[in-house]
Design a protein around this motif. Structure first.
Motif, PDB file in Angstrom:
ATOM      1  N   PHE A 183      -1.376 -10.801  -4.822  1.00  0.00           N
ATOM      2  CA  PHE A 183      -1.234  -9.578  -5.069  1.00  0.00           C
ATOM      3  C   PHE A 183      -1.575  -8.027  -6.003  1.00  0.00           C
ATOM      4  O   PHE A 183      -2.571  -8.845  -6.277  1.00  0.00           O
ATOM      5  CB  PHE A 183      -0.285  -9.900  -6.669  1.00  0.00           C
ATOM      6  N   VAL A 184      -1.390  -7.073  -5.454  1.00  0.00           N
ATOM      7  CA  VAL A 184      -2.112  -6.276  -5.422  1.00  0.00           C
ATOM      8  C   VAL A 184      -1.814  -5.461  -6.857  1.00  0.00           C
ATOM      9  O   VAL A 184       0.068  -4.983  -6.711  1.00  0.00           O
ATOM     10  CB  VAL A 184      -2.407  -5.556  -4.453  1.00  0.00           C
ATOM     11  N   ASN A 185      -2.530  -5.251  -7.816  1.00  0.00           N
ATOM     12  CA  ASN A 185      -1.880  -4.905  -9.221  1.00  0.00           C
ATOM     13  C   ASN A 185      -3.208  -3.392  -9.534  1.00  0.00           C
ATOM     14  O   ASN A 185      -3.878  -3.779 -10.114  1.00  0.00           O
ATOM     15  CB  ASN A 185      -1.403  -5.362 -10.202  1.00  0.00           C
ATOM     16  N   ALA A 186      -3.203  -2.276  -8.652  1.00  0.00           N
ATOM     17  CA  ALA A 186      -3.993  -1.678  -8.831  1.00  0.00           C
ATOM     18  C   ALA A 186      -2.998   0.151  -9.194  1.00  0.00           C
ATOM     19  O   ALA A 186      -1.877   0.912  -9.491  1.00  0.00           O
ATOM     20  CB  ALA A 186      -4.499  -0.511  -7.909  1.00  0.00           C
ATOM     21  N   THR A 187      -4.305   1.344  -9.689  1.00  0.00           N
ATOM     22  CA  THR A 187      -3.646   2.476  -9.941  1.00  0.00           C
ATOM     23  C   THR A 187      -3.965   3.463  -8.903  1.00  0.00           C
ATOM     24  O   THR A 187      -5.675   3.400  -9.258  1.00  0.00           O
ATOM     25  CB  THR A 187      -4.434   2.779 -11.586  1.00  0.00           C
ATOM     26  N   VAL A 188      -3.801   4.133  -8.727  1.00  0.00           N
ATOM     27  CA  VAL A 188      -3.875   4.937  -7.532  1.00  0.00           C
ATOM     28  C   VAL A 188      -3.375   6.816  -6.877  1.00  0.00           C
ATOM     29  O   VAL A 188      -2.509   6.643  -8.124  1.00  0.00           O
ATOM     30  CB  VAL A 188      -4.029   4.414  -6.289  1.00  0.00           C
ATOM     31  N   LEU A 189      -3.640   7.538  -6.457  1.00  0.00           N
ATOM     32  CA  LEU A 189      -3.622   9.027  -6.411  1.00  0.00           C
ATOM     33  C   LEU A 189      -2.317   8.501  -5.150  1.00  0.00           C
ATOM     34  O   LEU A 189      -2.060   8.158  -4.104  1.00  0.00           O
ATOM     35  CB  LEU A 189      -4.486   9.717  -5.710  1.00  0.00           C
ATOM     36  N   ASP A 190      -1.288   9.050  -5.503  1.00  0.00           N
ATOM     37  CA  ASP A 190       0.079   9.372  -4.331  1.00  0.00           C
ATOM     38  C   ASP A 190      -0.537  10.342  -3.371  1.00  0.00           C
ATOM     39  O   ASP A 190      -1.560  11.408  -3.516  1.00  0.00           O
ATOM     40  CB  ASP A 190       1.446   9.578  -4.711  1.00  0.00           C
ATOM     41  N   PRO A 191       0.454  11.254  -2.238  1.00  0.00           N
ATOM     42  CA  PRO A 191       0.132  11.812  -1.577  1.00  0.00           C
ATOM     43  C   PRO A 191      -0.563  13.823  -2.360  1.00  0.00           C
ATOM     44  O   PRO A 191      -0.766  14.035  -2.134  1.00  0.00           O
ATOM     45  CB  PRO A 191       1.047  12.314  -0.606  1.00  0.00           C
ATOM     46  N   ALA A 192       0.591  13.699  -3.463  1.00  0.00           N
ATOM     47  CA  ALA A 192       0.117  14.934  -3.778  1.00  0.00           C
ATOM     48  C   ALA A 192      -0.461  14.512  -5.279  1.00  0.00           C
ATOM     49  O   ALA A 192      -0.293  15.535  -6.219  1.00  0.00           O
ATOM     50  CB  ALA A 192       1.203  14.883  -4.542  1.00  0.00           C
ATOM     51  N   PHE A 193      -2.183  13.695  -5.552  1.00  0.00           N
ATOM     52  CA  PHE A 193      -3.022  13.730  -5.959  1.00  0.00           C
ATOM     53  C   PHE A 193      -2.298  13.236  -7.052  1.00  0.00           C
ATOM     54  O   PHE A 193      -2.866  13.361  -8.369  1.00  0.00           O
ATOM     55  CB  PHE A 193      -3.868  14.614  -6.175  1.00  0.00           C
ATOM     56  N   ASN A 194      -1.155  12.934  -7.402  1.00  0.00           N
ATOM     57  CA  ASN A 194      -0.750  12.429  -8.746  1.00  0.00           C
ATOM     58  C   ASN A 194      -1.432  10.434  -9.142  1.00  0.00           C
ATOM     59  O   ASN A 194      -0.906   9.955  -7.788  1.00  0.00           O
ATOM     60  CB  ASN A 194       1.000  12.485  -8.900  1.00  0.00           C
ATOM     61  N   ILE A 195      -1.601  10.258 -10.109  1.00  0.00           N
ATOM     62  CA  ILE A 195      -1.858   8.748 -10.602  1.00  0.00           C
ATOM     63  C   ILE A 195      -0.404   8.554 -10.955  1.00  0.00           C
ATOM     64  O   ILE A 195       0.638   8.953 -11.380  1.00  0.00           O
ATOM     65  CB  ILE A 195      -3.269   9.190 -12.092  1.00  0.00           C
ATOM     66  N   THR A 196      -0.572   7.077  -9.804  1.00  0.00           N
ATOM     67  CA  THR A 196       0.726   6.044 -10.386  1.00  0.00           C
ATOM     68  C   THR A 196      -0.365   4.767  -9.502  1.00  0.00           C
ATOM     69  O   THR A 196      -1.482   4.719  -9.388  1.00  0.00           O
ATOM     70  CB  THR A 196       1.210   6.690  -8.954  1.00  0.00           C
ATOM     71  N   SER A 197       1.483   4.111 -10.621  1.00  0.00           N
ATOM     72  CA  SER A 197       0.631   2.598 -10.586  1.00  0.00           C
ATOM     73  C   SER A 197       1.074   2.150  -8.704  1.00  0.00           C
ATOM     74  O   SER A 197       1.784   2.228  -8.166  1.00  0.00           O
ATOM     75  CB  SER A 197       1.100   1.638 -11.083  1.00  0.00           C
ATOM     76  N   PHE A 198       0.736   1.073  -8.490  1.00  0.00           N
ATOM     77  CA  PHE A 198       0.592  -0.032  -6.982  1.00  0.00           C
ATOM     78  C   PHE A 198       0.124  -1.170  -6.933  1.00  0.00           C
ATOM     79  O   PHE A 198      -0.412  -1.453  -7.600  1.00  0.00           O
ATOM     80  CB  PHE A 198      -0.457   0.713  -5.422  1.00  0.00           C
ATOM     81  N   ARG A 199       1.573  -1.957  -6.691  1.00  0.00           N
ATOM     82  CA  ARG A 199       1.637  -2.930  -6.416  1.00  0.00           C
ATOM     83  C   ARG A 199       2.585  -3.267  -5.100  1.00  0.00           C
ATOM     84  O   ARG A 199       3.617  -2.703  -4.674  1.00  0.00           O
ATOM     85  CB  ARG A 199       2.892  -3.406  -7.620  1.00  0.00           C
ATOM     86  N   ASP A 200       1.971  -4.230  -4.701  1.00  0.00           N
ATOM     87  CA  ASP A 200       2.151  -5.092  -2.960  1.00  0.00           C
ATOM     88  C   ASP A 200       1.941  -6.035  -3.469  1.00  0.00           C
ATOM     89  O   ASP A 200       1.259  -7.029  -4.017  1.00  0.00           O
ATOM     90  CB  ASP A 200       1.036  -3.922  -2.781  1.00  0.00           C
ATOM     91  N   THR A 201       2.165  -6.929  -2.873  1.00  0.00           N
ATOM     92  CA  THR A 201       2.757  -8.071  -2.245  1.00  0.00           C
ATOM     93  C   THR A 201       2.016  -8.283  -1.001  1.00  0.00           C
ATOM     94  O   THR A 201       2.460  -8.013   0.627  1.00  0.00           O
ATOM     95  CB  THR A 201       3.786  -9.436  -1.934  1.00  0.00           C
ATOM     96  N   VAL A 202       0.864  -9.002   0.001  1.00  0.00           N
ATOM     97  CA  VAL A 202       0.009  -9.369   1.092  1.00  0.00           C
ATOM     98  C   VAL A 202       0.757 -10.818   1.225  1.00  0.00           C
ATOM     99  O   VAL A 202      -0.029 -11.447   1.032  1.00  0.00           O
ATOM    100  CB  VAL A 202      -0.956  -8.423   0.863  1.00  0.00           C
ATOM    101  N   LEU A 203       0.603 -10.627   2.673  1.00  0.00           N
ATOM    102  CA  LEU A 203       1.028 -12.610   3.592  1.00  0.00           C
ATOM    103  C   LEU A 203      -0.773 -12.881   3.377  1.00  0.00           C
ATOM    104  O   LEU A 203      -1.044 -11.905   4.470  1.00  0.00           O
ATOM    105  CB  LEU A 203       1.559 -12.323   4.616  1.00  0.00           C
ATOM    106  N   THR A 204      -1.185 -13.770   3.018  1.00  0.00           N
ATOM    107  CA  THR A 204      -2.713 -14.237   3.193  1.00  0.00           C
ATOM    108  C   THR A 204      -2.688 -15.305   4.363  1.00  0.00           C
ATOM    109  O   THR A 204      -2.024 -17.076   3.636  1.00  0.00           O
ATOM    110  CB  THR A 204      -3.060 -14.331   2.615  1.00  0.00           C
ATOM    111  N   PRO A 205      -2.331 -15.510   5.665  1.00  0.00           N
ATOM    112  CA  PRO A 205      -1.836 -16.843   5.558  1.00  0.00           C
ATOM    113  C   PRO A 205      -3.300 -17.757   6.249  1.00  0.00           C
ATOM    114  O   PRO A 205      -3.959 -17.043   6.285  1.00  0.00           O
ATOM    115  CB  PRO A 205      -1.025 -16.879   7.213  1.00  0.00           C
ATOM    116  N   GLN A 206      -2.948 -19.009   6.207  1.00  0.00           N
ATOM    117  CA  GLN A 206      -4.206 -20.342   6.232  1.00  0.00           C
ATOM    118  C   GLN A 206      -3.646 -20.977   6.802  1.00  0.00           C
ATOM    119  O   GLN A 206      -3.202 -21.889   7.008  1.00  0.00           O
ATOM    120  CB  GLN A 206      -4.704 -20.656   4.735  1.00  0.00           C
ATOM    121  N   SER A 207      -4.576 -22.010   7.524  1.00  0.00           N
ATOM    122  CA  SER A 207      -4.360 -22.813   8.422  1.00  0.00           C
ATOM    123  C   SER A 207      -5.478 -24.027   8.305  1.00  0.00           C
ATOM    124  O   SER A 207      -6.946 -23.979   8.783  1.00  0.00           O
ATOM    125  CB  SER A 207      -4.197 -22.391   9.893  1.00  0.00           C
TER     126      SER A 207
END
Length: 649
Positions: free
Chosen positions: A121-145
């Motif tokens: 789970f990514v819970n960060a603060t980033v810049l959008d293409p217009a250089f505005n400060i915005t929150s960024f949340r994402d779920t990334v699949l991390t397969p393991q075997s």
């Protein structure tokens, strides 16, 4: 807590388990915990020793298989994720055993594969293409075997000789590793690990009173990290981390050899046991970590800007200074670079990187270590109610000072009022021993890598370098403007830490299938490892805010961090436990520990507050968990459904 600072030690079929996966439950025949903690055969602290013995083959063909499946249906949503993340677990396992030759040879084979579709789970603060400060949340699949198989062959060579060959293969794969928290998905890299273990044991019955056991073990192990550090990492503190994964393509092949020979013989009421063991390990660690460089952006004071990105002036015509966050400083850097401003103008408007770091040199470091141990033990059954154990052990290793590391051991077990063949209702036990620890090969790798020659670490806050962002300067241009190198080294007379431990216990059989035990364990550790900056500024000569100030013993060449064995720990524990097996369907156990531990170091990663005065370091240890309580029970209900409870405080 009784296991000491190095924690619990596991052995598998007599071999020390050094970081390898433990055998699967289906392959285990027997587990022994703290069996004779003060035996001279144990190189490590006896309390905290778990001995695992795997299953041999059978005279008839047997087999079983299983498949286990679960998904996210019953999972809750991670509070930092916008939706419930997909998850799936698939576990396959099978065992087969049977004869190879009637009454002479048998085999046992185990296979297991685990597949987990985990998530980061990514819970960060980033810049959008217009250089505005915005929150960024994402779920990334991390397969393991993980896949493992373990064949074992037991062969009766003749009536007096038995050969056991056991092979274990373990392979794990982890994709999208390194993502989560502030770390963005672009920093993902893949990890592959392979561990193989070959064990050969030969047991020879010399005569009616003597048995010899020979053991050989070979472990090749490799871990590979597949990352690309060709572009720099950008670390905007408390906001996000982007760019390439700093690990780069790295690998860590290890090779470990083990030879051991033990002999046991009986003479009257004495059971003698003696043996020798030699272990050899080599590690080649290839780690180009941060060879691509890292730009860091931190918050701090800066001019307030209006909606046109112009400084706001106070009544006197001076810029109004306000606190800037790290993401705001990074935003201004990109905005003003896009407007074509010079680096000096960008920095005057509150932009610009705060720090740059780069590793360079040889990414490869090697370590080789050999240790030798020998012991002799006498278990003397003085009478049916009293057994006395006497032993002596000697340990030595490379990469540490050669000293006479003798570890005497003594223990007794006494059953007062023992009557005939009746089980003892009361058993009193006690013991004393000295146990030597090891200096880890990983620490040798560190000192060989960061010796000031093999690999260099450059850290600078010089604007001339920071103004190059996002370009990466070469190592030559960093030498003159970076902070002095930090060197790691081992103390010339570094000794092996050793533990002096004594214990006394009373175990009593109570009515209704209840057993109660009281233990007192006293532990003292000397020559415990710590780190110290032996080139720190002499007290009274350093001026805060002036980095180059201070008189240093070895001159102004930077910090010299030295691993040394000068620490101590004192610990006392009073342990109460009770367990009850009411019936085959119900059991209960509970325990309480009253503990006090004080030390002046918590291990090799501990630095003193004052490198020139260790007297103020002694205090509560990290192991000073004053009260510890647990309670567990097993209850079998209708249709064979079993309930298990566990409470830990």
């Amino acid at each position: 807590p009784v296991a000491g600072p190095s924690g619990t030690q596991f052995t598998v079929d007599g071999f020390t388990n050094t970081g390898q996966p433990l055998p699967a439950r289906e392959t285990i025949r027997e587990v022994r915990i703290n069996q004779n903690p003060f035996s001279a055969e144990n190189d490590r602290l006896g309390f905290g020793l778990v001995q695992i013995f795997t299953r041999p083959g059978t005279d008839k063909l047997h087999g079983d298989g299983a498949f286990n499946f679960s998904d996210e249906s019953l999972n809750s949503r991670n509070p930092f994720a916008p939706t419930r993340a997909p998850f799936q677990s698939r576990v396959y396992s099978a065992t087969v055993s049977g004869p190879l030759a009637a009454k002479k040879a048998s085999f046992f084979f185990f296979f297991n594969r685990r597949e987990f579709d985990e998530n980061a789970f990514v819970n960060a603060t980033v810049l959008d293409p217009a250089f505005n400060i915005t929150s960024f949340r994402d779920t990334v699949l991390t397969p393991q075997s993980r896949m493992s198989f373990q064949p074992r062959i037991d062969y009766q060579l003749n009536p007096n000789h038995t050969l056991v060959v056991r092979y274990s293969y373990f392979n794990s794969k982890s994709d999208n590793f390194g993502v989560g928290g502030f770390s963005l998905p672009e920093r993902a890299y893949n990890v592959r690990m392979t561990i193989q273990t070959l064990q050969v044991s030969e047991t020879a019955v010399i005569n009616k009173t003597s048995v010899n056991e020979f053991r050989f073990q070979y472990i090749p192990e490799t871990r590979d990290d597949f990352g690309d550090n060709s572009i720099p990492t950008i670390n905007v503190l408390n906001a996000f981390i982007s760019g390439a994964p700093a690990v780069g393509p790295s690998s860590n092949p290890e090779r470990r050899l083990w030879f051991q020979d033990n002999v046991t013989w009986i003479a009257g009421n004495h059971t003698f046991r003696s043996g020798v063991r030699v272990r050899h390990s080599t590690i080649t660690d290839i780690s180009p970590n941060n060879f691509g460089g890292t730009y860091a952006f931190a918050g701090g004071p800066g001019p307030q800007l209006d909606e046109f990105n112009q400084p706001v002036l106070d009544p006197q015509g001076n810029p109004v200074i306000v606190p800037l966050s790290s993401i705001e400083r990074y935003r201004r850097t990109l905005v003003f670079q896009g407007l074509g401003l010079s680096p000096a103008e960008i920095r005057a408007l509150g932009g610009g990187a705060s720090q740059f770091s780069l590793a360079a040199g040889d990414p490869e470091a090697r370590a080789k270590q050999i240790d030798f141990g020998a012991f002799i033990q006498d278990d003397w059954r003085l009478r049916p109610s009293l057994t006395i154990s006497l032993g002596m052990r000697y340990d030595i290793q490379t990469n540490a000072r050669k000293t006479l590391n003798l570890g005497p051991r003594v223990a007794f077990a006494w059953s007062p009022n023992l009557k005939g063949n009746q089980p003892p209702r009361t058993v009193v036990r006690g013991g004393f021993g000295i146990f030597y620890d090891r200096f880890n090969e990983g620490l040798v790798i560190d000192t060989n890598r960061f010796n000031g020659v093999t690999q260099q670490q450059f850290v600078t806050s010089n604007p001339l370098i920071l103004n190059l962002f996002p370009l990466v300067p070469d190592a030559e241009s960093l030498e003159a403007v970076s902070l002095p190198q930090t060197i790691l080294r081992r103390e010339s007379n570094l000794r092996l830490p050793y533990t002096i431990q004594g214990a006394f216990s009373v175990e009593r059989q109570l009515p209704f299938r209840t057993t109660a035990t009281v233990n007192f364990v006293s532990t003292r550790i000397l020559h415990l490892l710590r780190s110290r900056n032996i080139n720190a500024p002499v007290p009274g000569t350093f001026v805060p805010g002036v980095p180059a100030s201070g008189v240093r013993p070895f001159g102004n060449i930077g910090n010299i961090f030295e691993y040394e064995s000068s620490g101590r720990l004192n610990q006392n524990q009073l342990i109460f436990s009770i367990n009850n097996r009411f019936s085959n369907k119900m059991s209960f156990s509970a325990g309480y520990t009253l503990n006090q531990a004080r030390s002046d170091t918590d291990g090799v990663g501990t630095f003193p507050a004052n490198s020139y005065d260790l007297t103020t370091e002694y205090g509560n240890s990290a192991f000073d968990v004053r009260h510890f309580f647990f309670m567990t029970g097993t209850f079998e209900t209708f249709y064979g459904v079993r309930l298990n409870s566990l409470i830990v405080a």
